[in-house]
Design a protein around this motif. Sequence first.
Motif, short mmCIF file in Angstrom:
data_model
loop_
_atom_site.label_atom_id
_atom_site.label_comp_id
_atom_site.label_asym_id
_atom_site.label_seq_id
_atom_site.Cartn_x
_atom_site.Cartn_y
_atom_site.Cartn_z
N SER A 1 0.82 -1.21 0.00
CA SER A 1 0.00 0.00 0.00
C SER A 1 0.85 1.26 0.00
N ALA A 2 1.98 1.21 0.71
CA ALA A 2 2.88 2.37 0.74
C ALA A 2 3.39 2.69 -0.66
N GLY A 3 3.73 1.66 -1.42
CA GLY A 3 4.19 1.87 -2.79
C GLY A 3 3.11 2.46 -3.67
N GLU A 4 1.88 1.96 -3.54
CA GLU A 4 0.77 2.50 -4.32
C GLU A 4 0.53 3.96 -3.97
N SER A 5 0.68 4.30 -2.71
CA SER A 5 0.47 5.69 -2.29
C SER A 5 1.51 6.62 -2.90
N VAL A 6 2.76 6.21 -2.93
CA VAL A 6 3.80 7.04 -3.55
C VAL A 6 3.52 7.20 -5.03
N ARG A 7 3.11 6.13 -5.69
CA ARG A 7 2.80 6.24 -7.12
C ARG A 7 1.60 7.17 -7.37
N LYS A 8 0.64 7.12 -6.47
CA LYS A 8 -0.53 8.01 -6.58
C LYS A 8 -0.10 9.48 -6.47
N LEU A 9 0.79 9.78 -5.53
CA LEU A 9 1.24 11.16 -5.36
C LEU A 9 2.15 11.59 -6.50
N ALA A 10 3.01 10.71 -6.97
CA ALA A 10 3.89 11.06 -8.08
C ALA A 10 3.10 11.39 -9.34
N ALA A 11 1.96 10.70 -9.53
CA ALA A 11 1.13 10.94 -10.71
C ALA A 11 0.56 12.35 -10.72
N LEU A 12 0.48 12.99 -9.56
CA LEU A 12 -0.01 14.37 -9.48
C LEU A 12 1.03 15.38 -9.94
N GLN A 13 2.27 14.95 -10.07
CA GLN A 13 3.39 15.82 -10.46
C GLN A 13 3.44 17.10 -9.62
N PRO A 14 3.55 16.94 -8.29
CA PRO A 14 3.59 18.13 -7.43
C PRO A 14 4.80 19.00 -7.74
N ARG A 15 4.62 20.30 -7.58
CA ARG A 15 5.72 21.25 -7.80
C ARG A 15 6.48 21.55 -6.52
N THR A 16 5.76 21.54 -5.40
CA THR A 16 6.38 21.74 -4.09
C THR A 16 5.80 20.70 -3.14
N ALA A 17 6.57 20.37 -2.12
CA ALA A 17 6.08 19.40 -1.14
C ALA A 17 6.73 19.64 0.22
N VAL A 18 5.93 19.49 1.24
CA VAL A 18 6.42 19.42 2.61
C VAL A 18 6.18 18.00 3.08
N THR A 19 7.22 17.35 3.54
CA THR A 19 7.09 16.01 4.09
C THR A 19 7.21 16.06 5.60
N GLY A 20 6.90 14.96 6.25
CA GLY A 20 6.95 14.94 7.70
C GLY A 20 8.35 15.09 8.27
N HIS A 21 9.35 14.76 7.45
CA HIS A 21 10.74 14.80 7.92
C HIS A 21 11.63 15.28 6.79
N GLY A 22 12.50 16.23 7.07
CA GLY A 22 13.41 16.75 6.07
C GLY A 22 12.95 18.09 5.51
N GLU A 23 13.83 18.70 4.73
CA GLU A 23 13.55 20.03 4.18
C GLU A 23 12.46 19.96 3.11
N PRO A 24 11.73 21.07 2.93
CA PRO A 24 10.74 21.11 1.84
C PRO A 24 11.39 20.89 0.49
N LEU A 25 10.58 20.44 -0.47
CA LEU A 25 11.06 20.08 -1.79
C LEU A 25 10.38 20.94 -2.85
N ALA A 26 11.10 21.22 -3.94
CA ALA A 26 10.52 22.02 -5.01
C ALA A 26 11.35 21.85 -6.27
N GLY A 27 10.74 22.18 -7.40
CA GLY A 27 11.47 22.22 -8.65
C GLY A 27 11.44 20.93 -9.44
N GLU A 28 12.05 21.02 -10.63
CA GLU A 28 12.06 19.88 -11.55
C GLU A 28 12.82 18.69 -10.98
#
Length: 282
Positions: free
Chosen positions: A226-253
């Motif tokens: 299920s964890a793998g399916e969830s990551v694939r679901k989020l990747a399909a959205l092609q987010p431009r920026t992201a805040v995760t629970g741990h680590g620095e925010p993410l952005a860009g190509e």
Amino acid sequence: MDNPMKDTRMPMTSVRSGEGTEVLKDLYAYTVKIVNVVYAGSPERPGDGWVLMDAGLPGSAEELIGEAEARFGPGARPQAILLTHGHFDHVGAVVELAQHWQVPVYAHEAELPFVTGRSRYPDADPGVEGGLLAKISGWFPNEPVNLEGHVHPLPADGTVPGLPGWRWIHTPGHTPGHVSFFRDVDRALVAGDAFVNVRQDKLYQVLTQTEQLSGPPRYFTPDWPSAGESVRKLAALQPRTAVTGHGEPLAGEAFTAGLAELAAEFERVAVPDYGRYVDGKR
């Protein structure tokens, strides 16, 4: 309401503890020792309302209230507290915050047993493939908070209370009712622990906040398919920026490409080679 973890203190921190990052004008990520919380809403228009996403570690209520007032003004109060899931590092101060602000808390329906004291999460797996944090994960608190009468299921239509234009997405695997939050207009994502930006089982990487786009924390993830399916679901959205629970925010190509690669190679790079919740050794 009851918080059995209220006197628990996490005996470690990171170089980012106490730092905040304005990811977007209305999306602010703040680090409490080793975990991020998100203040969503514009400080330029506090009258429009704002929400808090996740609630940090036990003992952090005063810190989170202070940060809210620094951003939104004295006496600032959110319209709601939204939970990505109920693990101790994401709900540590939720009882105290809900009582102080007198606001509702929302979580996925499948997560409610774990935030109303009715069920415990599966135990951590100290034997999972990973670093030192994985080895000591059996010592992390696993007692459920009890928000009975104060927590509500997220709306079935996918809308997010207090945040017009956002929607919640069920992203199970790390926990049964884990959710992420997404805004289509600018493809902003709050991912919780569906994926993270630091290898969470490695002590040195956690302390230094070394960036590494990774799957959910290995020692607390019982459902890897299920964890793998969830990551694939989020990747399909092609987010431009992201805040995760741990680590620095993410952005860009580079982030978008990295998330696509994580989704494509999830079983190889994210799933541990062995552990209690892995089907045999690979």
